[in-house]
Write a protein that holds these residues in place. Structure first.
Motif, PDB file in Angstrom:
ATOM      1  N   ASP A  26       2.114  -3.871  -9.922  1.00 23.81           N
ATOM      2  CA  ASP A  26       2.050  -2.501 -10.584  1.00 23.81           C
ATOM      3  C   ASP A  26       0.650  -1.709 -10.315  1.00 23.81           C
ATOM      4  O   ASP A  26       0.587  -0.753  -9.973  1.00 23.81           O
ATOM      5  CB  ASP A  26       2.309  -2.610 -12.081  1.00 23.81           C
ATOM      6  CG  ASP A  26       3.614  -2.712 -12.362  1.00 23.81           C
ATOM      7  OD1 ASP A  26       4.758  -2.431 -11.435  1.00 23.81           O
ATOM      8  OD2 ASP A  26       4.219  -3.307 -13.355  1.00 23.81           O
ATOM      9  N   ASP A  27      -0.290  -2.563 -10.531  1.00 22.34           N
ATOM     10  CA  ASP A  27      -1.617  -1.976 -10.263  1.00 22.34           C
ATOM     11  C   ASP A  27      -1.724  -1.917  -8.751  1.00 22.34           C
ATOM     12  O   ASP A  27      -2.618  -0.787  -8.602  1.00 22.34           O
ATOM     13  CB  ASP A  27      -2.841  -3.333 -10.604  1.00 22.34           C
ATOM     14  CG  ASP A  27      -2.759  -3.800 -12.276  1.00 22.34           C
ATOM     15  OD1 ASP A  27      -2.378  -2.723 -13.026  1.00 22.34           O
ATOM     16  OD2 ASP A  27      -3.071  -4.785 -12.483  1.00 22.34           O
ATOM     17  N   GLU A  30      -0.651   1.624  -8.048  1.00 24.63           N
ATOM     18  CA  GLU A  30      -1.449   2.694  -8.502  1.00 24.63           C
ATOM     19  C   GLU A  30      -2.369   3.184  -7.617  1.00 24.63           C
ATOM     20  O   GLU A  30      -2.893   4.234  -7.698  1.00 24.63           O
ATOM     21  CB  GLU A  30      -1.854   2.060 -10.067  1.00 24.63           C
ATOM     22  CG  GLU A  30      -0.877   2.364 -11.278  1.00 24.63           C
ATOM     23  CD  GLU A  30      -1.360   1.967 -12.449  1.00 24.63           C
ATOM     24  OE1 GLU A  30      -2.663   1.869 -12.486  1.00 24.63           O
ATOM     25  OE2 GLU A  30      -0.581   1.601 -13.198  1.00 24.63           O
TER      26      GLU A  30
END
Length: 70
Positions: A26-27, A30
């Motif tokens: 998820d990081d 981003e």
């Protein structure tokens, strides 16, 4: 006795790769757009956390490569 299939050297290397500094998928997602743009610029910047993650995560590495190919 049946023999289990052996792992490819690349697979073994990925499994043993240090994941520090740790970054989740998820990081990674981003940051991945900025990473792709930076890699294609005249003076690419290095995001060490992201690079470590991409070395150990084929899915994210494929996504990053797809973005750069576009």
């Amino acid at each position: 006795m049946s023999r289990s299939p052996s792992l490819a050297p690349q697979t073994i290397a990925r499994l043993l790769l240090s994941t520090l500094p740790w970054l989740s998928c998820d990081d990674c997602f981003e940051r991945i757009d900025s990473h792709a743009e930076a890699q294609l610029s005249a003076q690419p910047s290095i995001d060490r956390h992201l690079m470590v993650h991409l070395l150990g995560c084929p899915s994210c590495a494929e996504e990053a490569q797809s973005l750069m190919d576009l």
